[in-house]
Write a protein that holds these residues in place. Sequence first.
Motif, PDB file in Angstrom:
ATOM      1  N   SER A   1       0.782  -1.219  -0.069  1.00 48.12           N
ATOM      2  CA  SER A   1       0.267   0.028   0.182  1.00 48.12           C
ATOM      3  C   SER A   1       0.844   1.120   0.124  1.00 48.12           C
ATOM      4  O   SER A   1       1.747   1.424   0.678  1.00 48.12           O
ATOM      5  N   ASN A   2       0.682   2.056  -0.949  1.00 43.71           N
ATOM      6  CA  ASN A   2       1.371   3.496  -1.086  1.00 43.71           C
ATOM      7  C   ASN A   2       0.184   4.538  -0.483  1.00 43.71           C
ATOM      8  O   ASN A   2       0.784   5.666  -0.732  1.00 43.71           O
ATOM      9  N   GLU A   3      -0.791   4.150   0.012  1.00 46.51           N
ATOM     10  CA  GLU A   3      -1.689   5.192   0.306  1.00 46.51           C
ATOM     11  C   GLU A   3      -1.188   5.881   1.878  1.00 46.51           C
ATOM     12  O   GLU A   3      -0.815   5.087   2.738  1.00 46.51           O
ATOM     13  N   ILE A   4      -1.273   7.218   1.788  1.00 46.88           N
ATOM     14  CA  ILE A   4      -0.873   7.961   3.113  1.00 46.88           C
ATOM     15  C   ILE A   4      -2.019   8.772   3.406  1.00 46.88           C
ATOM     16  O   ILE A   4      -2.633   9.724   2.786  1.00 46.88           O
ATOM     17  N   SER A   5      -2.817   8.322   4.385  1.00 45.48           N
ATOM     18  CA  SER A   5      -4.226   8.645   4.738  1.00 45.48           C
ATOM     19  C   SER A   5      -4.110   9.813   5.866  1.00 45.48           C
ATOM     20  O   SER A   5      -5.188  10.297   6.350  1.00 45.48           O
ATOM     21  N   GLU A   6      -3.011   9.568   6.686  1.00 45.49           N
ATOM     22  CA  GLU A   6      -2.921  10.309   8.058  1.00 45.49           C
ATOM     23  C   GLU A   6      -3.025  11.766   7.841  1.00 45.49           C
ATOM     24  O   GLU A   6      -2.274  12.416   6.736  1.00 45.49           O
ATOM     25  N   ARG A   7      -3.681  12.561   8.279  1.00 37.38           N
ATOM     26  CA  ARG A   7      -4.007  13.974   8.043  1.00 37.38           C
ATOM     27  C   ARG A   7      -2.844  14.788   8.544  1.00 37.38           C
ATOM     28  O   ARG A   7      -2.365  15.948   8.132  1.00 37.38           O
ATOM     29  N   GLU A   8      -1.993  14.206   9.370  1.00 37.45           N
ATOM     30  CA  GLU A   8      -0.953  14.850   9.939  1.00 37.45           C
ATOM     31  C   GLU A   8       0.312  14.830   8.983  1.00 37.45           C
ATOM     32  O   GLU A   8       1.255  15.610   9.081  1.00 37.45           O
ATOM     33  N   ALA A   9       0.223  14.014   7.980  1.00 34.24           N
ATOM     34  CA  ALA A   9       1.120  14.064   6.954  1.00 34.24           C
ATOM     35  C   ALA A   9       1.017  14.910   5.678  1.00 34.24           C
ATOM     36  O   ALA A   9       1.816  15.025   4.484  1.00 34.24           O
ATOM     37  N   ILE A  10      -0.421  15.621   5.824  1.00 38.31           N
ATOM     38  CA  ILE A  10      -0.690  16.435   4.607  1.00 38.31           C
ATOM     39  C   ILE A  10       0.176  17.697   4.647  1.00 38.31           C
ATOM     40  O   ILE A  10       0.219  18.111   5.939  1.00 38.31           O
ATOM     41  N   PRO A  11       0.768  17.983   3.628  1.00 35.72           N
ATOM     42  CA  PRO A  11       1.448  19.450   3.507  1.00 35.72           C
ATOM     43  C   PRO A  11       0.725  20.414   3.888  1.00 35.72           C
ATOM     44  O   PRO A  11      -0.724  20.531   3.818  1.00 35.72           O
ATOM     45  N   THR A  12       1.329  21.407   4.605  1.00 34.22           N
ATOM     46  CA  THR A  12       0.441  22.639   5.021  1.00 34.22           C
ATOM     47  C   THR A  12      -0.136  23.503   3.997  1.00 34.22           C
ATOM     48  O   THR A  12      -1.151  23.964   4.001  1.00 34.22           O
ATOM     49  N   ARG A  13       0.505  23.567   2.541  1.00 39.22           N
ATOM     50  CA  ARG A  13      -0.088  24.396   1.699  1.00 39.22           C
ATOM     51  C   ARG A  13      -1.456  23.732   1.099  1.00 39.22           C
ATOM     52  O   ARG A  13      -1.975  24.557   0.700  1.00 39.22           O
ATOM     53  N   GLU A  14      -1.516  22.314   1.328  1.00 44.32           N
ATOM     54  CA  GLU A  14      -2.832  21.766   0.791  1.00 44.32           C
ATOM     55  C   GLU A  14      -3.967  22.124   1.784  1.00 44.32           C
ATOM     56  O   GLU A  14      -4.984  21.927   1.473  1.00 44.32           O
ATOM     57  N   LEU A  15      -3.487  22.323   3.071  1.00 44.35           N
ATOM     58  CA  LEU A  15      -4.516  22.597   4.184  1.00 44.35           C
ATOM     59  C   LEU A  15      -5.146  23.940   4.055  1.00 44.35           C
ATOM     60  O   LEU A  15      -6.113  24.322   4.237  1.00 44.35           O
ATOM     61  N   LEU A  16      -4.273  24.777   3.493  1.00 45.57           N
ATOM     62  CA  LEU A  16      -4.615  26.482   3.260  1.00 45.57           C
ATOM     63  C   LEU A  16      -5.985  26.420   2.410  1.00 45.57           C
ATOM     64  O   LEU A  16      -5.823  25.759   1.262  1.00 45.57           O
ATOM     65  N   GLY A  17      -6.946  27.117   2.635  1.00 45.16           N
ATOM     66  CA  GLY A  17      -8.256  27.455   1.730  1.00 45.16           C
ATOM     67  C   GLY A  17      -8.983  25.999   1.759  1.00 45.16           C
ATOM     68  O   GLY A  17     -10.129  25.998   1.124  1.00 45.16           O
ATOM     69  N   SER A  18      -8.692  25.078   2.819  1.00 45.53           N
ATOM     70  CA  SER A  18      -9.735  23.773   2.671  1.00 45.53           C
ATOM     71  C   SER A  18     -11.149  24.131   3.400  1.00 45.53           C
ATOM     72  O   SER A  18     -10.802  24.781   4.637  1.00 45.53           O
ATOM     73  N   ASP A  19     -12.131  23.781   3.162  1.00 46.35           N
ATOM     74  CA  ASP A  19     -13.121  23.793   3.832  1.00 46.35           C
ATOM     75  C   ASP A  19     -13.531  22.689   4.632  1.00 46.35           C
ATOM     76  O   ASP A  19     -14.347  22.642   5.519  1.00 46.35           O
TER      77      ASP A  19
END
Length: 378
Positions: free
Chosen positions: A249-267
């Motif tokens: 499995s190459n899926e990374i589902s933990e939100r702690e691993a999401i880059p900060t730039r992808e969190l900006l502007g998310s609803d």
Amino acid sequence: MIVFRYLSREVLLTLSAVSAVLLVIIMSGRFIKYLAQAAQGLLDPSVLFMIMGFRLPGFLQLILPLGLFLGILLAYGRLYLDSEMTVLSATGMSNKRLLTYTMAPAALVALLTGWLSLGLAPQGVTEVTRILNQQDALTEFDTLVPGRFQAMKDGSRVTYTESLSADRAQLSGVFISEKRFSRDQAEKNKERGITVLVAEKGRQVIQADGSRYLILENGYRYDGNPGQADYRAIQYETYGVLLPKPSVSNEISEREAIPTRELLGSDNPRYQAELQWRLSIPLLVFVVALLAVPLSRVNPRQGRFLKLLPAILLYMAYLALLIGARGQLDKGKIPQDLGLWWVHGLFLLIGLGLFCWTPLQLKLASRRAVKEMAHGQA
């Protein structure tokens, strides 16, 4: 500048010592956990230090604010105990200037924790998740340790070998104990007995379709239930055992691993909770610095550790309230505009109250002492 450098050095030295001790304690506990998983065959021992290295930023981002808080308490507490703060006050050092000087090392720690929280920690979680996904794809042979009984991940099979070749393909002195379960859907997962395999040697064979077999030579197979006399023994020259096919499995589902730039502007409420948590850690540094300065003031006759326990309880309440608010924000029970900021605002008010109350308390004590002296002279 001499006083500023002196105070900053005292705070940073104490911060480094406290943070180092906390880091060793936390990393030791986590390393023991990973070491236990490696002993069970769930992890390859060679990746343990790599995992700990990638987890280091995540540990530091939480340790440094606490280290700064305790560093200010211990450093300034010693200065009050040795009457150095009294001398500084007599030379014109006000509480406001002391707080200003304290905010300089706090700003340095805030920049470091911001870098860890917004950048390095998510990258570390990503790498740890990738390594753990790779470990899930390992077979028994990849984690097998000679001379040790080793359980499979589901606990249904225990494997032992006396020796293992360098390419992990040849075994000698093999022992395998595996639980047998019923194939009937009505009695699914019902244990039917145990199969024991012993062999002089074995080897791993990989088929063209990726299937893996363990070929055992010159051994016995025993089937039966422990405590009963219905055992069946079979002697064999060659016996093949199908090994479970690993799932990659190459899926990374933990939100702690999401880059900060992808969190900006998310609803997404979960993403907003994660973003505000990452921004809260550097902000936490300045608030705890404001709390620590008035709490560090101690009477030389009371000792430097008098206010240490109440201060730690206050810090724990701050952090616990942040974590609780994060959970409520994650569930959408707190508006995103309010988010975690109200927690910081609450403890900012507490810090300002403590900061303003301390000089007022000193003035009241001075007036009381003057009145007592005047009354005594009268």
